[in-house]
Design an enzyme around this catalytic site. Sequence first.
Site, PDB file in Angstrom:
ATOM      1  N   ASN A   1      23.662  60.938  55.658  1.00 48.24           N
ATOM      2  CA  ASN A   1      24.925  60.441  56.203  1.00 48.24           C
ATOM      3  C   ASN A   1      24.810  58.927  56.397  1.00 48.24           C
ATOM      4  O   ASN A   1      24.103  58.461  57.274  1.00 48.24           O
ATOM      5  CB  ASN A   1      25.201  61.144  57.542  1.00 48.24           C
ATOM      6  CG  ASN A   1      26.487  60.667  58.206  1.00 48.24           C
ATOM      7  OD1 ASN A   1      27.056  59.640  57.822  1.00 48.24           O
ATOM      8  ND2 ASN A   1      26.943  61.405  59.205  1.00 48.24           N
TER       9      ASN A   1
ATOM     10  N   CYS B   1      32.112  56.238  60.950  1.00 50.60           N
ATOM     11  CA  CYS B   1      32.109  56.852  59.608  1.00 50.60           C
ATOM     12  C   CYS B   1      33.471  56.737  58.913  1.00 50.60           C
ATOM     13  O   CYS B   1      33.581  56.946  57.713  1.00 50.60           O
ATOM     14  CB  CYS B   1      31.703  58.311  59.704  1.00 50.60           C
ATOM     15  SG  CYS B   1      30.117  58.526  60.499  1.00 50.60           S
TER      16      CYS B   1
ATOM     17  N   HIS C   1      33.903  62.616  53.804  1.00 52.16           N
ATOM     18  CA  HIS C   1      32.773  61.953  54.454  1.00 52.16           C
ATOM     19  C   HIS C   1      31.567  62.899  54.375  1.00 52.16           C
ATOM     20  O   HIS C   1      31.688  64.099  54.545  1.00 52.16           O
ATOM     21  CB  HIS C   1      33.111  61.644  55.917  1.00 52.16           C
ATOM     22  CG  HIS C   1      31.928  61.147  56.669  1.00 52.16           C
ATOM     23  ND1 HIS C   1      31.134  60.131  56.199  1.00 52.16           N
ATOM     24  CD2 HIS C   1      31.365  61.554  57.844  1.00 52.16           C
ATOM     25  CE1 HIS C   1      30.162  59.914  57.054  1.00 52.16           C
ATOM     26  NE2 HIS C   1      30.266  60.771  58.059  1.00 52.16           N
TER      27      HIS C   1
HETATM   28  N1  COA Z   1      14.903  70.610  63.356  1.00 48.93           N
HETATM   29  C1  COA Z   1      14.743  71.805  63.949  1.00 48.93           C
HETATM   30  N2  COA Z   1      15.518  72.239  64.971  1.00 48.93           N
HETATM   31  C2  COA Z   1      16.490  71.427  65.400  1.00 48.93           C
HETATM   32  C3  COA Z   1      16.713  70.169  64.835  1.00 48.93           C
HETATM   33  C4  COA Z   1      15.863  69.763  63.782  1.00 48.93           C
HETATM   34  N3  COA Z   1      15.988  68.581  63.177  1.00 48.93           N
HETATM   35  N4  COA Z   1      17.742  69.582  65.466  1.00 48.93           N
HETATM   36  C5  COA Z   1      18.167  70.439  66.384  1.00 48.93           C
HETATM   37  N5  COA Z   1      17.403  71.562  66.364  1.00 48.93           N
HETATM   38  C6  COA Z   1      17.509  72.751  67.197  1.00 48.93           C
HETATM   39  C7  COA Z   1      18.194  72.479  68.500  1.00 48.93           C
HETATM   40  O1  COA Z   1      17.289  71.965  69.452  1.00 48.93           O
HETATM   41  C8  COA Z   1      18.689  73.863  68.879  1.00 48.93           C
HETATM   42  O2  COA Z   1      17.625  74.571  69.427  1.00 48.93           O
HETATM   43  P1  COA Z   1      17.857  75.555  70.684  1.00 48.93           P
HETATM   44  O3  COA Z   1      18.837  76.581  70.193  1.00 48.93           O
HETATM   45  O4  COA Z   1      16.495  76.078  70.941  1.00 48.93           O
HETATM   46  O5  COA Z   1      18.408  74.681  71.753  1.00 48.93           O
HETATM   47  C9  COA Z   1      19.019  74.498  67.533  1.00 48.93           C
HETATM   48  O6  COA Z   1      18.323  73.720  66.540  1.00 48.93           O
HETATM   49  C10 COA Z   1      20.511  74.506  67.200  1.00 48.93           C
HETATM   50  O7  COA Z   1      21.020  73.223  67.516  1.00 48.93           O
HETATM   51  P2  COA Z   1      22.532  72.873  67.224  1.00 48.93           P
HETATM   52  O8  COA Z   1      22.774  71.455  67.642  1.00 48.93           O
HETATM   53  O9  COA Z   1      23.413  73.941  67.808  1.00 48.93           O
HETATM   54  O10 COA Z   1      22.550  72.997  65.629  1.00 48.93           O
HETATM   55  P3  COA Z   1      23.757  72.850  64.652  1.00 48.93           P
HETATM   56  O11 COA Z   1      23.849  74.032  63.779  1.00 48.93           O
HETATM   57  O12 COA Z   1      24.996  72.395  65.337  1.00 48.93           O
HETATM   58  O13 COA Z   1      23.268  71.684  63.691  1.00 48.93           O
HETATM   59  C11 COA Z   1      23.692  69.346  63.386  1.00 48.93           C
HETATM   60  C12 COA Z   1      23.001  70.422  64.241  1.00 48.93           C
HETATM   61  C13 COA Z   1      23.477  68.022  64.052  1.00 48.93           C
HETATM   62  C14 COA Z   1      23.081  69.376  62.011  1.00 48.93           C
HETATM   63  C15 COA Z   1      25.203  69.677  63.295  1.00 48.93           C
HETATM   64  O14 COA Z   1      25.716  69.949  64.571  1.00 48.93           O
HETATM   65  C16 COA Z   1      25.995  68.569  62.675  1.00 48.93           C
HETATM   66  O15 COA Z   1      25.834  68.245  61.531  1.00 48.93           O
HETATM   67  N6  COA Z   1      26.933  67.996  63.448  1.00 48.93           N
HETATM   68  C17 COA Z   1      27.750  66.909  62.990  1.00 48.93           C
HETATM   69  C18 COA Z   1      26.943  65.668  63.056  1.00 48.93           C
HETATM   70  C19 COA Z   1      27.638  64.512  62.446  1.00 48.93           C
HETATM   71  O16 COA Z   1      28.452  64.668  61.595  1.00 48.93           O
HETATM   72  N7  COA Z   1      27.278  63.337  62.910  1.00 48.93           N
HETATM   73  C20 COA Z   1      27.765  62.112  62.402  1.00 48.93           C
HETATM   74  C21 COA Z   1      29.039  61.727  62.951  1.00 48.93           C
HETATM   75  S1  COA Z   1      29.935  61.046  61.680  1.00 48.93           S
END
Ligand code: COA
Length: 328
Positions: free
Chosen positions: A285, A115, A255
Amino acid sequence: MKHRKTKIVSTGSYIPETIISNLDLEKMVDTSDEWISTRTGIKKRHIAHEKEAASDLAYQASIKALKKAGISAKELDMIIVTTITPDMLFPATACVLQHMLGAKKIPAFDVEAACSGFIYGVSIASQFISNGTYETILVVASETLSKITDWEDRNTCVIFADGAGAGVLRPSEDESGIISIYLGADGEGADIVGVPAGGSRMPASIKTVEERQHYMKMKGNELFKRAVKVMVEAADKAIKEAGLTYKDIDFFIPHQANIRIIQAVAKRMSIPMDKVYVNLQECGNMSAASIAVALDQAIEEGKVKKGDKILFSCFGGGLTWGSMLIKW
Ligand code: COA
């Protein structure tokens, strides 16, 4: 040795037509529009056609940037493509693009910084212009992340999207141009996001395909925590090097990974959200392309005015990060 100020003289972007909305995703994996909207800020994302590769998107963005610069591809001295979704492992997508554009037999190569790719690419290009080696360089960030997305994995498929953004760089003839750039990386976090198979560590086999190892894997939560910290640290460096403060910033283009990351970063910098460009609700993204597309859209929408100081900050797989400060 000469030291010349470098400028992004024009930009262009291309977003594929096909849209996948959160409601579409509800039918594909166990998720909801409500979860995706509140956790990421994304409402929809654009996806390349089955036959469209990174070079096709890059070509569309490039011809727009060249047209706006008022130059032909024959005038280019170098092409840099930044992507994590190249047309193939090799040759470089930049070489494919060079031929598509009808450019001369100029150097063309890919940069892989996930990214952070566009900022890495602009930084490399600016060195060649600054030291007087070249006059005109095309930097294109192009991603077809849909091709490495596991559409059965709700952790990743709700986030990523396709698009391309290009910039033409030349020496600046006035006060405008790049003021400072900062790059960083930490390979200790290499396993946080990436595609495990298809390289020399885990070559493609029936087993790797069956195990879905050619799709992106991501520890989203770990990325989230690091992202806010490094984006602010990177921006601090660019601001400090320029001898400025965040109060001097007219516009911030981060980003586009997650609205909560963007809001947290802007808050730590005391930059109000009305000075922050956000397109992830429409575009998701797009990895390296996110910042490049956002810059082009902000210019097209008239949000960037001559003389504005624009700050960029990014992070991504690698882990990589970076920042850039320019005067428009
Ligand atoms: N829909 C519903 N539930 C989802 C889900 C979806 N698409 N994706 C994950 N979950 C669930 C998980 O399984 C977890 O459930 P559990 O508590 O029963 O285990 C719960 O939601 C929380 O998951 P978590 O990963 O802690 O959520 P989060 O608040 O961190 O959000 C992201 C997840 C991926 C949106 C967030 O972490 C994020 O944006 N991270 C950065 C990603 C990024 O920038 N990536 C690119 C790199 S440049």
